[in-house]
Motif scaffolding. Structure first.
Motif, PDB file in Angstrom:
ATOM      1  N   ILE A   1      -4.004  -2.586  -9.079  1.00 56.78           N
ATOM      2  CA  ILE A   1      -4.631  -2.592  -7.761  1.00 56.78           C
ATOM      3  C   ILE A   1      -6.090  -2.158  -7.814  1.00 56.78           C
ATOM      4  CG2 ILE A   1      -4.069  -0.209  -7.112  1.00 56.78           C
ATOM      5  CD1 ILE A   1      -3.157  -1.389  -4.371  1.00 56.78           C
ATOM      6  N   ASP A   2      -6.867  -2.693  -6.898  1.00 56.50           N
ATOM      7  CA  ASP A   2      -8.251  -2.268  -6.693  1.00 56.50           C
ATOM      8  C   ASP A   2      -8.208  -1.048  -5.776  1.00 56.50           C
ATOM      9  OD1 ASP A   2     -10.878  -1.881  -6.050  1.00 56.50           O
ATOM     10  OD2 ASP A   2     -11.193  -3.841  -5.110  1.00 56.50           O
ATOM     11  N   THR A   3      -8.350   0.145  -6.347  1.00 63.08           N
ATOM     12  CA  THR A   3      -8.200   1.371  -5.563  1.00 63.08           C
ATOM     13  C   THR A   3      -9.337   1.587  -4.575  1.00 63.08           C
ATOM     14  OG1 THR A   3      -9.211   2.619  -7.379  1.00 63.08           O
ATOM     15  CG2 THR A   3      -6.787   2.572  -7.270  1.00 63.08           C
ATOM     16  N   SER A   4     -10.410   0.809  -4.693  1.00 66.51           N
ATOM     17  CA  SER A   4     -11.495   0.908  -3.716  1.00 66.51           C
ATOM     18  C   SER A   4     -11.214   0.061  -2.477  1.00 66.51           C
ATOM     19  CB  SER A   4     -12.823   0.470  -4.347  1.00 66.51           C
ATOM     20  OG  SER A   4     -12.814  -0.920  -4.613  1.00 66.51           O
ATOM     21  N   ASN A   5     -10.165  -0.786  -2.561  1.00 70.60           N
ATOM     22  CA  ASN A   5      -9.816  -1.655  -1.435  1.00 70.60           C
ATOM     23  C   ASN A   5      -8.321  -1.959  -1.478  1.00 70.60           C
ATOM     24  OD1 ASN A   5      -9.922  -3.405   0.749  1.00 70.60           O
ATOM     25  ND2 ASN A   5     -10.702  -5.125  -0.453  1.00 70.60           N
ATOM     26  N   ILE A   6      -7.509  -0.922  -1.329  1.00 67.81           N
ATOM     27  CA  ILE A   6      -6.062  -1.039  -1.472  1.00 67.81           C
ATOM     28  C   ILE A   6      -5.480  -2.023  -0.459  1.00 67.81           C
ATOM     29  CG2 ILE A   6      -3.875   0.211  -1.195  1.00 67.81           C
ATOM     30  CD1 ILE A   6      -5.288   2.655  -2.438  1.00 67.81           C
ATOM     31  N   HIS A   7      -5.844  -1.874   0.800  1.00 67.36           N
ATOM     32  CA  HIS A   7      -5.310  -2.744   1.853  1.00 67.36           C
ATOM     33  C   HIS A   7      -5.681  -4.205   1.585  1.00 67.36           C
ATOM     34  CE1 HIS A   7      -5.028  -4.740   5.776  1.00 67.36           C
ATOM     35  NE2 HIS A   7      -4.162  -3.802   6.129  1.00 67.36           N
ATOM     36  N   GLY A   8      -6.953  -4.440   1.260  1.00 69.62           N
ATOM     37  CA  GLY A   8      -7.409  -5.808   1.003  1.00 69.62           C
ATOM     38  C   GLY A   8      -6.727  -6.433  -0.193  1.00 69.62           C
ATOM     39  N   TRP A   9      -6.518  -5.647  -1.241  1.00 64.84           N
ATOM     40  CA  TRP A   9      -5.878  -6.152  -2.464  1.00 64.84           C
ATOM     41  C   TRP A   9      -4.441  -6.562  -2.161  1.00 64.84           C
ATOM     42  CZ3 TRP A   9      -1.682  -5.144  -5.556  1.00 64.84           C
ATOM     43  CH2 TRP A   9      -1.697  -5.684  -6.846  1.00 64.84           C
ATOM     44  N   LEU A  10      -3.702  -5.721  -1.437  1.00 68.33           N
ATOM     45  CA  LEU A  10      -2.315  -6.034  -1.107  1.00 68.33           C
ATOM     46  C   LEU A  10      -2.236  -7.263  -0.208  1.00 68.33           C
ATOM     47  CD1 LEU A  10      -0.982  -2.420  -0.552  1.00 68.33           C
ATOM     48  CD2 LEU A  10      -0.169  -4.006  -2.308  1.00 68.33           C
TER      49      LEU A  10
ATOM     50  N   LEU B   1       5.401  -1.795  -0.363  1.00 66.13           N
ATOM     51  CA  LEU B   1       4.936  -3.152  -0.117  1.00 66.13           C
ATOM     52  C   LEU B   1       4.813  -3.938  -1.424  1.00 66.13           C
ATOM     53  CD1 LEU B   1       4.046  -5.167   1.995  1.00 66.13           C
ATOM     54  CD2 LEU B   1       1.730  -4.207   1.876  1.00 66.13           C
ATOM     55  N   TYR B   2       4.340  -3.276  -2.467  1.00 67.26           N
ATOM     56  CA  TYR B   2       4.226  -3.905  -3.785  1.00 67.26           C
ATOM     57  C   TYR B   2       5.596  -4.381  -4.269  1.00 67.26           C
ATOM     58  CZ  TYR B   2       3.400  -4.102  -8.880  1.00 67.26           C
ATOM     59  OH  TYR B   2       3.327  -4.478 -10.206  1.00 67.26           O
ATOM     60  N   ASN B   3       6.627  -3.562  -4.041  1.00 65.57           N
ATOM     61  CA  ASN B   3       7.985  -3.926  -4.450  1.00 65.57           C
ATOM     62  C   ASN B   3       8.471  -5.160  -3.695  1.00 65.57           C
ATOM     63  OD1 ASN B   3      10.486  -3.182  -5.978  1.00 65.57           O
ATOM     64  ND2 ASN B   3      11.335  -2.997  -3.915  1.00 65.57           N
ATOM     65  N   LYS B   4       8.111  -5.271  -2.419  1.00 71.60           N
ATOM     66  CA  LYS B   4       8.494  -6.439  -1.631  1.00 71.60           C
ATOM     67  C   LYS B   4       7.832  -7.712  -2.178  1.00 71.60           C
ATOM     68  CE  LYS B   4       7.968  -5.464   2.862  1.00 71.60           C
ATOM     69  NZ  LYS B   4       8.952  -5.454   3.978  1.00 71.60           N
TER      70      LYS B   4
ATOM     71  N   MET C   1     -11.654   2.151   3.749  1.00 75.51           N
ATOM     72  CA  MET C   1     -10.965   1.836   2.495  1.00 75.51           C
ATOM     73  C   MET C   1     -10.340   3.103   1.916  1.00 75.51           C
ATOM     74  SD  MET C   1     -13.481  -0.914   0.606  1.00 75.51           S
ATOM     75  CE  MET C   1     -14.913   0.150   0.616  1.00 75.51           C
ATOM     76  N   SER C   2      -9.186   2.922   1.330  1.00 78.64           N
ATOM     77  CA  SER C   2      -8.461   4.064   0.779  1.00 78.64           C
ATOM     78  C   SER C   2      -8.605   4.113  -0.734  1.00 78.64           C
ATOM     79  CB  SER C   2      -6.976   3.966   1.138  1.00 78.64           C
ATOM     80  OG  SER C   2      -6.247   4.979   0.497  1.00 78.64           O
ATOM     81  N   LEU C   3      -8.683   5.322  -1.250  1.00 83.77           N
ATOM     82  CA  LEU C   3      -8.756   5.519  -2.696  1.00 83.77           C
ATOM     83  C   LEU C   3      -7.438   6.032  -3.256  1.00 83.77           C
ATOM     84  CD1 LEU C   3     -12.270   7.233  -2.929  1.00 83.77           C
ATOM     85  CD2 LEU C   3     -11.720   4.860  -3.453  1.00 83.77           C
ATOM     86  N   PHE C   4      -6.442   6.216  -2.401  1.00 83.76           N
ATOM     87  CA  PHE C   4      -5.209   6.854  -2.833  1.00 83.76           C
ATOM     88  C   PHE C   4      -4.001   5.956  -2.572  1.00 83.76           C
ATOM     89  CE2 PHE C   4      -8.214  10.157  -1.547  1.00 83.76           C
ATOM     90  CZ  PHE C   4      -8.321  10.872  -2.733  1.00 83.76           C
ATOM     91  N   LEU C   5      -3.125   5.879  -3.550  1.00 84.55           N
ATOM     92  CA  LEU C   5      -1.888   5.120  -3.404  1.00 84.55           C
ATOM     93  C   LEU C   5      -0.814   6.016  -2.805  1.00 84.55           C
ATOM     94  CD1 LEU C   5      -1.737   3.171  -6.796  1.00 84.55           C
ATOM     95  CD2 LEU C   5      -2.150   2.220  -4.528  1.00 84.55           C
ATOM     96  N   GLY C   6      -0.162   5.518  -1.773  1.00 83.40           N
ATOM     97  CA  GLY C   6       0.914   6.255  -1.134  1.00 83.40           C
ATOM     98  C   GLY C   6       2.226   5.514  -1.260  1.00 83.40           C
ATOM     99  N   LYS C   7       3.272   6.128  -0.727  1.00 86.89           N
ATOM    100  CA  LYS C   7       4.611   5.541  -0.803  1.00 86.89           C
ATOM    101  C   LYS C   7       4.639   4.154  -0.185  1.00 86.89           C
ATOM    102  CE  LYS C   7       9.420   6.505   0.446  1.00 86.89           C
ATOM    103  NZ  LYS C   7      10.346   7.464   1.118  1.00 86.89           N
TER     104      LYS C   7
END
Length: 209
Positions: free
Chosen positions: A61-70, A12-15, A1-7
Motif C-alpha cells: 500500500i501507498d501509506t501516503s494515500n491509503i484511501h486512494g490506493w484501496l 477491506l484488503y481481505n475483501k 491522507m492517512s499514514l497509518f494502517l488500521g483494522k
C-alpha cells in the motif's frame, strides 16, 4: 491522507483478495476449456491493472494515500472481473452455468473460512459483509430495513457496479445473477437454518427456514 494502517484497512484488503480469488478460479476454468484466456488476461491487465501481489498489505500500500490506493484496487478488481466475465459470456452464454458454479463454490469457501458467530440473521449479514465487496465503507451501499431473530432485511441504496460493467461493454445483470449465487451459497453454507433471497427491487433477505 492517512499514514497509518488500521483494522478497517486490513478488513477491506481481505475483501479485495477474496474478490480476486474468483478471478483466479475463472482463469483456471477458462484454461481447462481451452479458451484464449492468456490473450484476454494480458489485454485486461493492461487496461485495468493487474491483480494484487501475494504480499502483506503494508508492503503493497501507498501509506501516503491509503484511501486512494484501496479505492484504486477496488476499481481495478471490479473492472477486471467484469471484463473477464463479459469475454467468457460473449464467447458462449451457456458458460454462465459454469461461472455460477465457480461463484457458488467460492461462496462456500468463504463461509468455511469465517470464524465468528453466525446464529442470528444479523450475525450472518455481518459475516457476509466481511467478504463481499461493496466499495469503500464510506459509500454506504446497504440500508437496513428490518432485523429480528427470524429475518434480516436490507436494500441496496445505490449500485456501484454498473459503471464498471458499462466501461467494459458488459451487462451488469450478469454480475447480479452470479453474485446472488455466491451470497446464497455463503449464507446457506454458513448456517443451514437460513436462506437468502434477493427481490427484483434489490431487497435482500436472510430468513430462518
Amino acid at each position: 491522507m492517512s499514514l497509518f494502517l488500521g483494522k478497517i484497512h486490513y478488513w477491506l484488503y481481505n475483501k479485495i483478495i477474496w474478490y480476486e480469488k474468483i478471478e483466479k478460479d475463472i482463469i483456471k476454468w477458462a484454461q481447462e476449456k481451452k479458451l484464449p484466456i492468456g490473450t484476454w488476461v494480458q489485454d485486461i491487465n493492461e487496461k485495468h491493472g493487474p491483480p494484487l501481489e501475494p504480499e502483506p498489505l503494508e508492503q503493497l500500500i501507498d501509506t501516503s494515500n491509503i484511501h486512494g490506493w484501496l479505492q484504486e484496487r477496488i476499481e481495478s478488481a471490479e473492472l477486471r472481473q467484469a471484463a473477464l466475465v463479459t469475454q467468457v459470456l460473449n464467447r458462449n452464454m451457456d458458460y454462465k452455468k459454469d461461472l455460477t458454479e465457480i461463484y457458488k463454490n467460492q461462496g462456500k469457501a468463504a463461509a468455511a473460512d469465517y470464524q465468528g458467530n453466525a446464529a442470528t440473521p444479523e450475525e450472518i449479514f455481518n459475516a457476509l459483509n466481511d467478504y463481499i465487496l461493496e466499495g469503500m465503507p464510506c459509500d454506504r451501499v446497504n440500508e437496513i430495513v428490518s432485523s429480528s431473530d427470524r429475518e434480516f432485511v436490507w436494500k441496496s441504496a445505490i449500485c456501484l457496479h454498473t459503471p464498471y460493467w458499462k466501461k467494459v461493454e458488459g451487462n451488469v445483470n450478469n454480475f447480479y445473477e452470479l453474485r446472488e449465487a455466491w451470497v446464497k451459497a455463503f449464507v446457506e453454507e454458513l448456517n443451514p437454518d437460513f436462506i437468502y433471497v434477493r427481490s427484483v427491487d434489490n431487497t435482500h433477505r436472510i430468513t430462518r427456514k
